[in-house]
Design an enzyme around this catalytic site. Structure first.
Site: not given
Lengths: 106, 523
Positions: B93, B193, B169
């Site tokens: 990420k 997330s 996210s």
């Protein structure tokens, strides 16, 4: 329901936060702030024992699971020039900024 | 079988046994990514470009990955063991620093930032033999549940239905893993997330205990809530990935000195005798309707509830004891408390972006430093960071902090107490992951309150610090994945793996396990 965050209060927060906003952004942000605050007010419905402790984190950090404090020693970075490469503007190893607002004393 | 369809465990086994080289594994994944991923996210990109592609990536680092794979192969040739992740391609990420790569947080304000060091979880995976494919997309600074707030467009689409969000996210992580672009991705979980996009994309998402994994090199959002963790396709890969990155770190004083067990061995111990709790407080959702100003309470959809009850039945058949009616009375306050606590922490963490030390600086001519700050931050941050900064400043202001911040922190204590009491009588709790399956793109974005409420069955773990795992549990009537979720006490990820693996084993023959994401049908 009246807005908790008025345009005046909003402007004060924007100033504190050091943000320059377009009028459209300001409209959206103030509306969402007030919507979120209505959700936050749900917290007031909870009967709260005044002795309830605050929790700044969930996991209790007992000495058994906490790393010992390191010795307070200065460790020079191996390559400070590399860190400065990420800065927008530098000169002679210094970060360059425009005029810093100040008052002359005496 | 194509190499890109293998699990991490199988890749590492084959690489270590010299059945396949790390370079072959890498090239198979790069070729697959070239087929399915499409345009990477970029500043000013078209959100509607290539709607049949995954768009997981912001930065593909193929050359760096080829060097790593070659180094793994050289170790094998020299008779050395590269480690438990030998040759496993992973994605990261883009909220983690990886040395020499752009590390953007999906924000314009960090779009030009190249990290001068590598985050500890990434460094540990690399030391264990992993090959980093690149950096994947996310909501800007992780602020969202759909990935739509990224400044880098187009954003990931749900591989099972491209008209739906991948979730957020860690949307790029979940989409990449689901679309077979890499068997492991490193995500972060501040309110759900990792686990929410995992549920939306039909993969396994683990939020470890706070302090289980170092946060060094993670660009901070809510420092008392943020947890790095893996997204994988199997529970075994989750256990493998956690074992390779957990443990204390001299660079993070909150990384606890709790020994790291052999999670893969623990996972196999089964659920015989394990007490698994069900709580009515996780079968209903409460949300605030911004349009009417009313608080609405309703049961979770029947298909979601049934998936949990069926899982309980299967685990009971495997020897677990099911305990019903475990009270978790403060669950519904998780989101309102999170609105306060996370905003205060975010505002504090976002003050460092000033156009001086790194990141974006306004190109406008400015007369003084204060104007430089205001313009750089105003132009560099998107709407969601601005919203969090302003709320954080308001609820922590001296005259309001007792009413808001202190109260939220006390309620955090009560949420923690719910778990402490529950874990006196049960070993793990079994709950739904999310109130719904993935929502349509554009369906919620813009309504910041409704978006946040998608996390309400997950955020309690972040308040309490306890670990949680979301596991695929089939599909809803529209063909979108749904997830079930387990909570365990502090540092008992081993129990999550045991329960999750037992569920996987119990459902291995079910027809839904043979389904493939729609986006892969033409590849």
């Amino acid at each position: 329901m009246s807005d908790e965050i008025t345009p005046e209060l909003f402007q004060h927060l924007v100033e504190l936060a050091a943000l320059e906003l377009s009028p459209e952004e300001a409209d959206y942000l103030r509306r969402e702030l007030n919507n979120q605050l209505r959700a936050i007010h749900e917290l007031e419905a909870i009967p709260l024992d005044p002795n309830t402790p605050i929790a700044s984190h969930g996991v209790p950090y007992t000495p058994e699971i906490s790393p010992p404090l390191r010795e307070d020693l200065v460790e020079p970075h191996p390559d400070p020039a590399r860190l400065l490469e990420t800065a927008p503007e530098t000169a002679d190893g210094y970060l360059v900024v425009p005029e810093i607002p100040h008052q002359r004393i005496g | 079988m194509s190499l890109h369809t293998l699990t991490a465990l199988e890749i590492a086994r084959q690489v270590r046994a010299r059945e396949v080289s790390a370079s072959e594994v890498l090239e198979a994944h790069l070729a697959h990514i070239a087929r399915v991923d499409g345009l990477p996210g970029r500043l000013g990109g078209d959100p509607n470009a290539e709607p049949d592609k995954v768009h997981a990536f912001i930065t593909l680092t193929a050359d760096r990955a080829r060097k790593q794979a070659a180094a793994i192969d050289a170790k094998i040739a020299a008779g050395e063991d590269p480690g438990p992740l030998a040759g496993v391609p992973v994605t990261v990420k883009d909220i983690f620093c990886v040395e020499g790569t752009p590390s953007t947080a999906a924000s314009k304000i960090l779009a030009n930032f190249t990290a001068p060091y590598t985050a500890t979880p990434v460094a540990r995976w690399e030391a264990a033999g992993a090959v980093v494919l690149g950096k994947v997309n996310l909501d800007e600074f992780t602020f969202g549940s759909s990935n739509e707030s990224s400044a880098f467009q187009p954003v990931p689409r749900n591989p099972w239905n491209p008209n739906h969000v991948a979730g957020g996210s860690s949307g790029g992580s979940a989409a990449a893993v689901a679309a077979l672009e890499g068997p492991i991705s490193l995500g972060t979980d501040t309110a759900g997330s990792i686990r929410l996009p995992a549920a939306y994309c039909g993969v396994v998402g683990l939020k470890p205990t706070y302090g289980r994994v170092s946060r060094y090199g993670l660009i901070a959002f809510g420092s008392s809530l943020d947890c790095p963790g893996p997204l994988t396709r199997t529970v075994a890969d989750s256990a493998l990935a956690l074992g390779a990155m957990a443990g204390p770190d001299p660079h993070d004083s909150t990384a606890a000195t709790v020994p790291v067990p052999d999670y893969l061995a623990e996972m196999e111990k089964g659920v015989h005798g394990l007490k698994i709790g069900l709580s009515p407080d996780y079968f209903r959702i409460t949300y605030f309707d911004s349009k009417t100003g009313e608080l609405v309470e309703q049961p979770v959809p029947e298909v979601i509830k049934q998936s949990v009850l069926e899982a309980a039945q299967k685990l009971a058949q495997a020897g677990a004891e099911i305990i019903e009616n475990v009270p978790m009375p403060h669950t519904r306050y998780g989101i309102p408390a999170y609105f306060v606590i996370s905003r205060v922490e975010a505002a504090s963490n976002l003050h460092r972006y000033d156009g001086v030390k790194y990141g974006y600086r306004t190109p406008d001519s400015v007369e003084d430093l204060r104007t430089l700050y205001r313009k750089s931050r105003g132009q560099g941050f998107g709407l969601q960071p601005k919203l969090r900064i302003l709320m954080g400043m308001y609820v922590s202001a001296a005259q309001y902090s007792e009413q808001y911040y202190a109260r939220a922190l006390k309620i955090r204590s009560l949420i923690r107490r719910d778990f402490d009491q529950a874990f006196h009588s049960v070993d793990v709790l079994l709950t739904p992951s999310t109130p719904t399956a993935a929502f349509p793109i554009g369906g919620v974005y813009g309504d910041s309150v409704l978006m946040q409420y998608a996390d309400q069955l997950l955020v309690t773990a972040n308040h309490a610090g306890v670990p949680g795992i979301s596991i695929p549990a089939g599909f809803d009537e529209s063909g979108l994945p749904i997830g079930i979720h387990f909570f365990a006490p502090d540092f008992r990820e081993d129990l999550l793996f045991r329960a999750g693996y037992a569920y996987e084993q119990a459902t291995v023959q079910e027809a839904w396990r043979n389904r493939n994401p729609a986006m892969l049908s033409n590849s």
